[in-house]
Design an enzyme around this catalytic site. Structure first.
Site, PDB file in Angstrom:
ATOM      1  CG  HIS A  98       5.113  -9.196   5.453  1.00  0.00           C
ATOM      2  ND1 HIS A  98       4.812  -9.199   6.802  1.00  0.00           N
ATOM      3  CD2 HIS A  98       5.886  -8.106   5.256  1.00  0.00           C
ATOM      4  CE1 HIS A  98       5.375  -8.145   7.373  1.00  0.00           C
ATOM      5  NE2 HIS A  98       6.048  -7.473   6.456  1.00  0.00           N
ATOM      6  CD  GLN A 102       7.279  -9.320  11.598  1.00  0.00           C
ATOM      7  OE1 GLN A 102       8.245  -9.810  12.199  1.00  0.00           O
ATOM      8  NE2 GLN A 102       6.226 -10.024  11.228  1.00  0.00           N
ATOM      9  CB  ILE A 114      -0.982  -0.041   1.196  1.00  0.00           C
ATOM     10  CG1 ILE A 114      -2.194   0.836   0.955  1.00  0.00           C
ATOM     11  CG2 ILE A 114      -0.308   0.304   2.502  1.00  0.00           C
ATOM     12  CD1 ILE A 114      -3.348   0.581   1.924  1.00  0.00           C
TER      13      ILE A 114
END
Ligand code: 5GP
Ligand code: ZN
Length: 120
Positions: free
Chosen positions: A98, A92, A31
């Site tokens: 991910h 993180q 995003i």
């Protein structure tokens, strides 16, 4: 897992620009891209990080999902950087395992920007 944004994306209840998916993995655009190509690959199943109880088989298949995603994003030939932030010192921020895939531009050789560590 409830309240996990990436579990929501994997389940289709949270919107995302899906790049590629199969039974076990989903790849989608980050995003807040930090390069012309910035995709994330996640296992559908919730693992907190690489330090969770992740099997050898999952790790191997996740690497293949990364190469597949790089192909779909058109950076397989030009090259890309793969990052897996794990835990606090790595910054993180989403606690669902991910893999970042960054590419589409030439990157500096230095990979790490250290910051002052706050008192623990
Ligand atoms: P981390 O800092 O945990 O390694 O990376 C988390 C990444 O997830 C960040 O690059 C961030 O921009 C991305 N991210 C966080 N929330 C969302 C979201 O709701 N949708 C998408 N597509 N990316 C997200
Ligand atoms: Zn999750």
């Amino acid at each position: 897992m409830e309240d996990c944004v990436f579990c929501g994306i994997a389940a289709g209840t949270m919107p995302a620009r899906i790049v590629w998916e199969d039974e076990d993995f989903v790849a989608f655009d980050d995003i807040h891209p930090q390069a012309p190509v910035h995709a994330l690959v996640i296992p559908r199943r919730h693992y907190r990080s690489l330090a969770d109880d992740v099997s050898e088989s999952l790790l191997g298949r996740m690497c293949l999902a990364v190469t597949k995603t790089a192909e779909v994003k058109g950076v397989a030939g030009s090259g890309y950087r793969v990052i897996v932030n794990t835990g606090r010192d790595a910054g993180q921020s989403v606690d669902h395992l991910h893999v970042h895939i960054l590419g589409g531009a030439r990157m500096s050789h230095g990979m790490v920007n250290l910051v002052e560590k706050p008192e623990e």
